[in-house]
Design an enzyme around this catalytic site. Structure first.
Site, PDB file in Angstrom:
ATOM      1  CD  GLU A  60      -3.207  -6.872   3.677  1.00 58.50           C
ATOM      2  OE1 GLU A  60      -3.313  -7.608   2.716  1.00 58.50           O
ATOM      3  OE2 GLU A  60      -2.660  -5.532   3.553  1.00 58.50           O
ATOM      4  CD  GLU A 113      -2.697  -1.214   2.169  1.00 55.32           C
ATOM      5  OE1 GLU A 113      -2.337  -1.310   3.757  1.00 55.32           O
ATOM      6  OE2 GLU A 113      -3.998  -1.302   2.115  1.00 55.32           O
TER       7      GLU A 113
HETATM    8  N1  T1G Z   1       3.584  -7.592  11.990  1.00 59.35           N
HETATM    9  C1  T1G Z   1       4.379  -8.061  13.209  1.00 59.35           C
HETATM   10  N2  T1G Z   1       5.395  -8.788  13.293  1.00 59.35           N
HETATM   11  C2  T1G Z   1       5.965  -9.553  12.151  1.00 59.35           C
HETATM   12  C3  T1G Z   1       5.124  -9.375  10.944  1.00 59.35           C
HETATM   13  C4  T1G Z   1       3.945  -8.338  10.918  1.00 59.35           C
HETATM   14  N3  T1G Z   1       3.381  -8.204   9.662  1.00 59.35           N
HETATM   15  N4  T1G Z   1       5.628 -10.020   9.992  1.00 59.35           N
HETATM   16  C5  T1G Z   1       6.534 -10.676  10.302  1.00 59.35           C
HETATM   17  N5  T1G Z   1       6.549 -10.280  11.842  1.00 59.35           N
HETATM   18  C6  T1G Z   1       7.664 -10.938  12.729  1.00 59.35           C
HETATM   19  C7  T1G Z   1       7.503 -12.500  12.886  1.00 59.35           C
HETATM   20  O1  T1G Z   1       6.504 -12.507  14.210  1.00 59.35           O
HETATM   21  C8  T1G Z   1       8.730 -13.022  13.407  1.00 59.35           C
HETATM   22  O2  T1G Z   1       8.996 -12.431  14.822  1.00 59.35           O
HETATM   23  C9  T1G Z   1       9.711 -12.111  12.653  1.00 59.35           C
HETATM   24  O3  T1G Z   1       8.859 -10.900  12.347  1.00 59.35           O
HETATM   25  C10 T1G Z   1      10.030 -12.822  11.428  1.00 59.35           C
HETATM   26  O4  T1G Z   1       8.802 -13.507  10.762  1.00 59.35           O
HETATM   27  C11 T1G Z   1      -1.751  -2.039   7.245  1.00 59.35           C
HETATM   28  C12 T1G Z   1      -3.734  -4.182   7.858  1.00 59.35           C
HETATM   29  C13 T1G Z   1       7.232 -11.024   6.249  1.00 59.35           C
HETATM   30  C14 T1G Z   1       7.223 -13.393   4.940  1.00 59.35           C
HETATM   31  O5  T1G Z   1       0.773 -10.544   6.928  1.00 59.35           O
HETATM   32  O6  T1G Z   1       4.189 -13.115   5.981  1.00 59.35           O
HETATM   33  O7  T1G Z   1      -0.381  -4.888   6.382  1.00 59.35           O
HETATM   34  O8  T1G Z   1       9.104 -14.540  15.948  1.00 59.35           O
HETATM   35  O9  T1G Z   1       9.429 -15.891  11.182  1.00 59.35           O
HETATM   36  O10 T1G Z   1       9.555 -16.749   7.583  1.00 59.35           O
HETATM   37  O11 T1G Z   1      -3.545  -2.334   5.590  1.00 59.35           O
HETATM   38  O12 T1G Z   1       6.743 -13.022   8.490  1.00 59.35           O
HETATM   39  O13 T1G Z   1      11.039 -13.377  15.169  1.00 59.35           O
HETATM   40  O14 T1G Z   1       9.534 -12.466  17.211  1.00 59.35           O
HETATM   41  O15 T1G Z   1       7.715 -15.011   9.656  1.00 59.35           O
HETATM   42  O16 T1G Z   1      11.268 -14.907   6.988  1.00 59.35           O
HETATM   43  C15 T1G Z   1       0.019  -7.917   6.254  1.00 59.35           C
HETATM   44  C16 T1G Z   1       3.072 -11.428   7.738  1.00 59.35           C
HETATM   45  C17 T1G Z   1      -0.484  -7.374   7.751  1.00 59.35           C
HETATM   46  C18 T1G Z   1       2.837 -10.380   6.534  1.00 59.35           C
HETATM   47  C19 T1G Z   1       8.752 -13.233   6.535  1.00 59.35           C
HETATM   48  N6  T1G Z   1       1.427  -8.480   6.287  1.00 59.35           N
HETATM   49  N7  T1G Z   1       4.511 -11.781   7.831  1.00 59.35           N
HETATM   50  O17 T1G Z   1       8.789 -14.524   6.756  1.00 59.35           O
HETATM   51  O18 T1G Z   1       9.814 -14.670   8.947  1.00 59.35           O
HETATM   52  S1  T1G Z   1      -1.693  -6.638   7.674  1.00 59.35           S
HETATM   53  C20 T1G Z   1       1.501  -9.845   6.440  1.00 59.35           C
HETATM   54  C21 T1G Z   1       4.987 -12.745   6.847  1.00 59.35           C
HETATM   55  C22 T1G Z   1      -1.475  -5.112   6.879  1.00 59.35           C
HETATM   56  C23 T1G Z   1      -2.396  -2.889   6.191  1.00 59.35           C
HETATM   57  C24 T1G Z   1      -2.812  -4.484   6.572  1.00 59.35           C
HETATM   58  C25 T1G Z   1       6.554 -13.340   7.217  1.00 59.35           C
HETATM   59  C26 T1G Z   1       7.318 -12.840   6.046  1.00 59.35           C
HETATM   60  P1  T1G Z   1       9.764 -13.280  15.827  1.00 59.35           P
HETATM   61  P2  T1G Z   1       8.784 -14.777  10.159  1.00 59.35           P
HETATM   62  P3  T1G Z   1       9.861 -15.368   7.450  1.00 59.35           P
END
Ligand code: T1G
Length: 702
Positions: free
Chosen positions: A127, A107
């Site tokens: 999302e 976004e």
């Molecule tokens: N928010 C908070 N923490 C996150 C995070 C996120 N979006 N994504 C990853 N982490 C943390 C995760 O908990 C872990 O923490 C560390 O980062 C490494 O992640 C505003 C409303 C990016 C593909 O859904 O798909 O945007 O355990 O182990 O395998 O309108 O993380 O080390 O303490 O998964 O290399 C949309 C979710 C959110 C992406 C990386 N975005 N993340 O994968 O590492 S809503 C997502 C992932 C939004 C907007 C809307 C994956 C990754 P810790 P990991 P990875």
């Protein structure tokens, strides 16, 4: 004093906004505040000809900070208003992209006028996997850039696309090799020099053609069939608003839908599972990863499980030696693996080159000596204690020093097998779920003497082969099958009391279970289930209750082994389960033999309570015993391995939604009405103490 995760500087006439919020540059409230300041600095910096937005670290913004959605004050609008300021800036704004540009990250990028990405960057709107929709103009900008059909597909599935596909779809403008910030600055200078017109995504028109109308109609129809996932319908409504309304009005529709979804039970459950899956990979008291990452793997046994396990490693590009006892068994096993790959190829999931590459990583052998150089050897032989002990003893001799020996046992005592190797510190359980090449869950069983680095390695191997690992201590059935036991026990008692397989299955399937207990048993094999119960009986490990699990044993004796014999709890026409009056007669006979009264009416509520509350009670007992580290681990086991509905967050998350007090009192109710001679209805001590202190099970730690 927290460091501002966003900086602004003017570098040779180009404004730079640099975000640094490890690990994935998530848009936290602090990042929003920092962006607001940085934008103000740019807007008042007359010397800046353009602006470049860049992220430090492994990836551009990977989304909103999911943890921040729990706050009652959370609001997407502050972030959205920053995007509008970027979009309407009179000066060029360039986003330079790398890593995984997801959700709020995409976004942010789409609010800029020009998007440049490194070749291996990926883009997506995940999302929906959190029960949400893009809440900051994503549903309005993506259709304007990529068209409605692709936008709907990406937002409804949460799947990501490559930089090449994003370029072809119009989501990004350029792919370049090099250091992202330098590339962004060079692009900004070039575009300013060329006086390139600013291309605002908010100003792009959406073609309202037959394809658009059809895509929306189909998406709405699909969404209507899945009321448990309200995000699907919300996404369609937001994209429809993008098609039919001015940008600002569409944005308001999207924000209202987001606000509702964020508070929905489905989204709270899915957000819980997101963090629970990641927490499950962490082992308390073990810091750092002292792993012995495997470069070669050995598997003993080329049966269904051994072959499936081998596929996981071949899929990850890790060579595998498979040992069997005969040429014929080896040939059968490897040809089954090839058949599985060819089935995937026929579905377009693999090409023939990939099939050959993976098959090329599998080497068959009849000689244990071929395992001597393997870093990790997994035994997946027949589930018999003596056979497995003999195999483990040989592995203890053959495997090189430092190699890890894993057992795929699902019912035997890991510590006994570990001792049989003569090197118990090297031994760990890796309990795969059938089909092993498909099911994501892997129970990693830590033995009494499993060395810490062996446990850490097993967890890392699991994630490397795409599994969801959860640590279990040693007990009968580990986490999943141990909780399954009371669930099956009550299923059979209800059958003896007059319920039918179809009623029991429908009741729990209405709760969201992928498959009820009777259909599941028929699919996995009544004989398999019966042999486990018989094994427990012969080991004197069953309750002293003659009527315990008599149905599965009687069906087995009668040769009704489930789908594979076209008869089990159901009769089958092909793969279709049909009620079988014979099963009712069998259960009536058993009830008579055991003096169990048949009842006319058994409600779905009773079925759900007796199956689910006993399952939950067993899970809380497992936590109390230290078999499982945390409630979220149990939720991952059941949603990733047993078809528990993810939109209910798992049995422990659901227990808090029901209320522990309600669960305790219901268990005690059935203890009174059914008798509690064998302790089936005794609430666990931890459950009772949580009720007394008014605590929830979620977030409980030892
Ligand atoms: N928010 C908070 N923490 C996150 C995070 C996120 N979006 N994504 C990853 N982490 C943390 C995760 O908990 C872990 O923490 C560390 O980062 C490494 O992640 C505003 C409303 C990016 C593909 O859904 O798909 O945007 O355990 O182990 O395998 O309108 O993380 O080390 O303490 O998964 O290399 C949309 C979710 C959110 C992406 C990386 N975005 N993340 O994968 O590492 S809503 C997502 C992932 C939004 C907007 C809307 C994956 C990754 P810790 P990991 P990875």
């Amino acid at each position: 004093m927290s460091v501002n995760p966003v900086s602004y500087e003017n570098r040779n006439g180009i404004g730079l906004v640099i975000i640094s919020n490890p690990p994935v540059n998530a848009i936290s409230p602090e990042v929003v505040a920092g962006l607001r300041e940085a934008l103000a600095a740019f807007e008042t910096d007359a010397q800046a000809k353009a602006l470049v937005i860049h992220c430090e670290g492994r990836t551009f913004v990977a989304g909103g900070d999911i943890a921040s959605f729990e706050s009652p004050e959370f609001d997407t609008r502050p972030f959205s208003s920053l995007l509008t300021r970027l979009d309407t800036s009179p000066r060029l704004v360039v986003a330079t992209l790398h890593g995984t540009v997801l959700g709020g990250g995409l976004e942010l990028a789409m609010a800029c006028h020009y998007r440049l990405a490194l070749p291996d960057t990926r883009f997506g709107m995940p999302e929906v996997r959190l029960g949400l929709l893009p809440g900051s103009q994503g549903t309005q900008r993506l259709p304007r850039l990529s068209g409605v059909s692709l936008a709907l597909s990406l937002i409804l599935t949460g799947q990501s696309v490559s930089a090449n596909d994003a370029l072809a779809a119009g989501i990004i403008n350029e792919i370049a090799e090099g250091e992202p910030l330098a590339l962004g600055i060079a692009a900004a200078e070039r575009l300013v020099e060329a006086k390139a017109p600013l291309r605002r995504s908010s100003g792009l028109k959406i073609a309202i053609d037959a394809a658009t109308t059809q895509a929306l109609a189909e998406a709405a129809a699909t969404a209507a069939k899945k009321p448990a996932y309200p995000a699907l319908g919300a996404i369609v409504r937001a994209v429809e608003a993008a098609v039919n309304l001015p940008f600002e009005e569409g944005e308001r529709v999207e924000a209202r839908e987001f606000d509702q979804l964020r508070l929905s039970s489905t989204s709270r459950a899915l957000r819980h599972l997101f963090f629970a899956e990641r927490a499950a990979a962490r082992i308390p008291s073990l810091k750092g990863d002292v792993a012995r990452g495997p470069n070669s793997v050995g598997i003993v046994g080329a049966g269904t499980m051994g072959g499936g396990i081998a596929m996981n490693f071949a899929n990850a590009g890790i060579p595998v030696v498979i040992v069997e006892t005969s040429d014929d068994a080896l040939r059968r096993g490897l040809s089954l693996v090839r058949r599985n790959y060819e089935t995937s190829a026929a579905k377009g999931k693999l090409n023939s080159e990939q099939v050959e590459k993976r098959m090329g990583l599998l080497t068959g052998s009849l000689d244990y000596a071929s395992l001597a150089s393997c870093d990790l050897v997994i035994e997946a032989v027949f589930e018999n204690l003596q056979i497995k002990k003999d195999v483990c003893a040989r592995l203890g001799q053959v495997c090189r020093t430092g190699a890890i020996i894993a057992t795929n046992t699902s019912t035997l005592d890991l510590d006994v097998l570990a001792e049989a190797t003569g090197r118990p510190a090297d031994v760990v359980g890796m309990h795969f779920f059938s089909p092993a090449n498909v099911m994501r869950l892997l129970e990693v069983v830590r033995g009494a003497r499993t060395a810490p680095d062996v446990l850490v390695t097993a967890m890392q191997v699991a994630r490397r082969i795409g599994k969801v690992p959860v640590v279990s201590g040693v007990c009968y059935g580990f986490i999943g099958n141990r909780m399954l036991e009371p669930y099956m026990r009550e299923t059979e008692f209800l059958l003896l009391e007059g319920a039918h397989p179809g009623q029991i299955d429908s009741a729990v399937e209405s709760l969201g279970m992928a498959m009820g207990p009777c259909r599941m048993s028929d699919l996995s094999g009544v004989d398999i289930g019966a042999k486990v119960v018989i094994g427990q009986y012969e080991a004197g490990a069953l309750p002293p209750d003659p009527s315990y699990r008599v149905v599965v044993r009687r069906l087995f004796e009668l040769g009704r082994h489930g789908q594979k014999t076209q008869a089990g709890y159901y009769r089958y026409e092909g793969r279709t389960p049909l009620p079988d009056p014979l099963v009712a007669d069998i259960c009536a006979d058993l009830a008579r033999e055991h003096g169990i009264a048949r009842r006319g009416v058994i409600t779905d509520q009773e079925i759900i309570q007796r199956l689910m509350y006993t399952l939950i009670n067993e899970g809380i007992q497992i936590l109390d015993e230290g078999i499982s580290y945390r409630p979220g681990d149990i939720d991952i086991v059941w949603t990733a391995g047993y078809g528990f509905p993810d939109y209910r967050g798992g049995p422990m998350f659901m227990a808090d939604q029901i209320g522990l007090s309600e669960i305790e009192s219901t268990l005690e109710h059935y203890g009174r009405v059914r008798g509690n001679q064998f302790g089936y209805w005794t609430p666990s001590n931890l459950l009772k103490s949580l009720v007394v202190t008014g605590q929830r099970i979620g977030g409980w730690t030892r």
